[in-house]
Design an enzyme around this catalytic site. Structure first.
Site, PDB file in Angstrom:
ATOM      1  N   PRO A  39       1.187  -0.853  -0.001  1.00 14.71           N
ATOM      2  CA  PRO A  39       0.234   0.158  -0.278  1.00 14.71           C
ATOM      3  C   PRO A  39       1.272   1.478   0.336  1.00 14.71           C
ATOM      4  O   PRO A  39       1.964   1.200   0.416  1.00 14.71           O
ATOM      5  CB  PRO A  39      -1.022  -0.103   1.115  1.00 14.71           C
ATOM      6  CG  PRO A  39       0.099  -0.815   2.230  1.00 14.71           C
ATOM      7  CD  PRO A  39       1.123  -2.141   0.953  1.00 14.71           C
ATOM      8  N   SER A  84       6.538   1.792  -0.328  1.00 10.31           N
ATOM      9  CA  SER A  84       5.562   1.364  -2.158  1.00 10.31           C
ATOM     10  C   SER A  84       6.833   2.644  -3.443  1.00 10.31           C
ATOM     11  O   SER A  84       6.963   2.071  -4.398  1.00 10.31           O
ATOM     12  CB  SER A  84       4.864   1.431  -1.790  1.00 10.31           C
ATOM     13  OG  SER A  84       3.937   2.815  -2.424  1.00 10.31           O
ATOM     14  N   ASP A  94      15.007   3.979   1.715  1.00  8.10           N
ATOM     15  CA  ASP A  94      13.706   3.277   1.006  1.00  8.10           C
ATOM     16  C   ASP A  94      14.510   2.552  -0.380  1.00  8.10           C
ATOM     17  O   ASP A  94      14.232   1.245  -0.310  1.00  8.10           O
ATOM     18  CB  ASP A  94      13.492   4.746   1.032  1.00  8.10           C
ATOM     19  CG  ASP A  94      12.835   4.818   2.369  1.00  8.10           C
ATOM     20  OD1 ASP A  94      12.813   4.710   3.375  1.00  8.10           O
ATOM     21  OD2 ASP A  94      11.403   5.417   2.112  1.00  8.10           O
TER      22      ASP A  94
HETATM   23  C1  MEV Z   1      11.045   6.926   4.812  1.00 10.52           C
HETATM   24  O1  MEV Z   1      10.899   5.782   5.116  1.00 10.52           O
HETATM   25  C2  MEV Z   1      12.651   6.911   6.594  1.00 10.52           C
HETATM   26  C3  MEV Z   1      12.861   8.647   6.841  1.00 10.52           C
HETATM   27  O2  MEV Z   1      14.399   8.814   7.225  1.00 10.52           O
HETATM   28  C4  MEV Z   1      12.841   9.726   5.433  1.00 10.52           C
HETATM   29  C5  MEV Z   1      14.264   9.155   4.878  1.00 10.52           C
HETATM   30  O3  MEV Z   1      15.311   8.165   4.960  1.00 10.52           O
HETATM   31  O4  MEV Z   1      14.345   9.354   3.289  1.00 10.52           O
HETATM   32  C6  MEV Z   1      11.811   9.660   7.296  1.00 10.52           C
END
Ligand code: MEV
Length: 320
Positions: free
Chosen positions: A97, A104, A148
């Site tokens: 999702p 995602s 990510d």
């Molecule tokens: C997002 O999955 C993780 C955060 O630390 C943002 C990032 O690292 O770009 C909130």
């Protein structure tokens, strides 16, 4: 009959175990692959490039604002493949999702890039892949740390820290049994990152203390993973969630699901990803506990609950 060309690109989701947000400020974080998949099918068609997905169906050219990163990423991929901006249809199907901190956006860009290079029989280096996904991610997240895209590309848990990138893979002697519960609320990562930045500006001392404390948690978690010490890792989840609350990125539904998970036998639980909506993760002692924690979370308001073990690619799902 026309002999249509087709190709497929795949990518999986990710979960941040610890260190979200501080990773934006060059501190370490740990992420693991979450084996839910995104598939991008690339097929031949005449004329303008079209896209079909759950969020959008139409011309690539008309992609809505929140998907503009994908448009830039597709155009650049075609340029690197020495192909014109036409003649393909991109179909994205996803088990992940959107906007829940599960990777995602990075995974869909990665699947599309892989699909396009496969379709044109071009070699895709890791360097090109990360460059192209980062283009898409910069639109989605503003100034992403890059964790990510590294986590959705990895088959192992990773310790990640800017500017180096993946510092090392963290292979544990024991599998971890993880439950993921979705609040059903979209968590806007870009907004959450801005929120933390506002704290940095308004209360720099508080901000620095909290990010140092989370860094200590990440270091201990790294050791706990390498030693397979799940009890300690669970306790660190709880400590990390408290600190994320101090960064103002939790909310009442996330806190509620964390409490439910712990109350139903989890070794620890915390929000995962950007927060302000999205998901929590809980660590269970074994598969049996994971099942019963998942069931309770679903009964107590989670929209969807998944559970899986890190030594298997099978994910079990409750809800939709
Ligand atoms: C997002 O999955 C993780 C955060 O630390 C943002 C990032 O690292 O770009 C909130």
């Amino acid at each position: 009959m026309i002999n249509r060309k087709e190709a497929k690109g795949l990518a999986h989701g990710k979960l941040i175990l610890t260190g979200e947000h501080i990773v934006v400020y060059n501190k370490p974080a740990i992420a693991i692959p979450f084996p839910l998949q995104i598939r991008a099918g690339i097929s031949q068609k005449s004329g303008e490039i079209t896209v079909s997905s759950k969020l959008y169906n139409g011309r690539l050219h008309d992609l809505p604002g929140e998907m503009l990163g994908l448009q830039v990423c597709v155009n650049k991929s075609l340029e690197l493949c020495h192909q014109p901006n036409e003649g393909i249809h991109i179909e994205i199907t996803s088990d992940i999702p959107e906007g829940r901190g599960l990777g995602s956006s990075a995974a869909s860009a990665m699947a599309v890039v892989r699909g396009i290079f496969e379709y044109f029989h071009k070699f895709l280096s890791d360097e090109q892949l990360f460059f192209l996904v980062e283009l898409a991610e910069t639109y989605a997240h503003g100034k992403p740390s890059g964790i990510d895209m590294m986590a959705v590309a990895s088959e192992e848990p990773i310790l990640y820290q800017k500017p180096e990138g993946v510092v090392k893979n963290l292979v544990s002697p024991n599998p971890f049994h993880i439950v993921v519960a979705d609040t059903g609320q979209i968590g806007d990562t870009k907004k959450a990152v801005e929120h933390v930045n506002a704290l940095k500006v308004e209360k720099p001392k508080v901000f620095l203390n909290v990010i140092d404390e989370i860094e200590e948690i990440v270091k201990k978690a790294q050791k706990a993973i390498l030693e397979g010490n799940i009890g300690l890792l669970g306790a660190l989840f709880v400590a990390n969630h408290e600190k994320l609350k101090e960064l103002n990125v939790s909310n009442s539904m996330l806190d509620h699901l964390v409490e439910v998970a712990i109350g139903s036998g989890a070794l620890g639980a915390k929000l995962t990803g950007g927060g302000m909506g999205g998901c929590i993760i809980a660590l269970a002692m074994d598969r049996k506990d994971a099942k019963s924690i998942a069931k309770t979370l679903k009964e107590q308001g989670a929209k969807t609950v998944w559970d899986f073990s890190t030594n298997s690619s099978k994910v079990y799902k409750l809800g939709h």
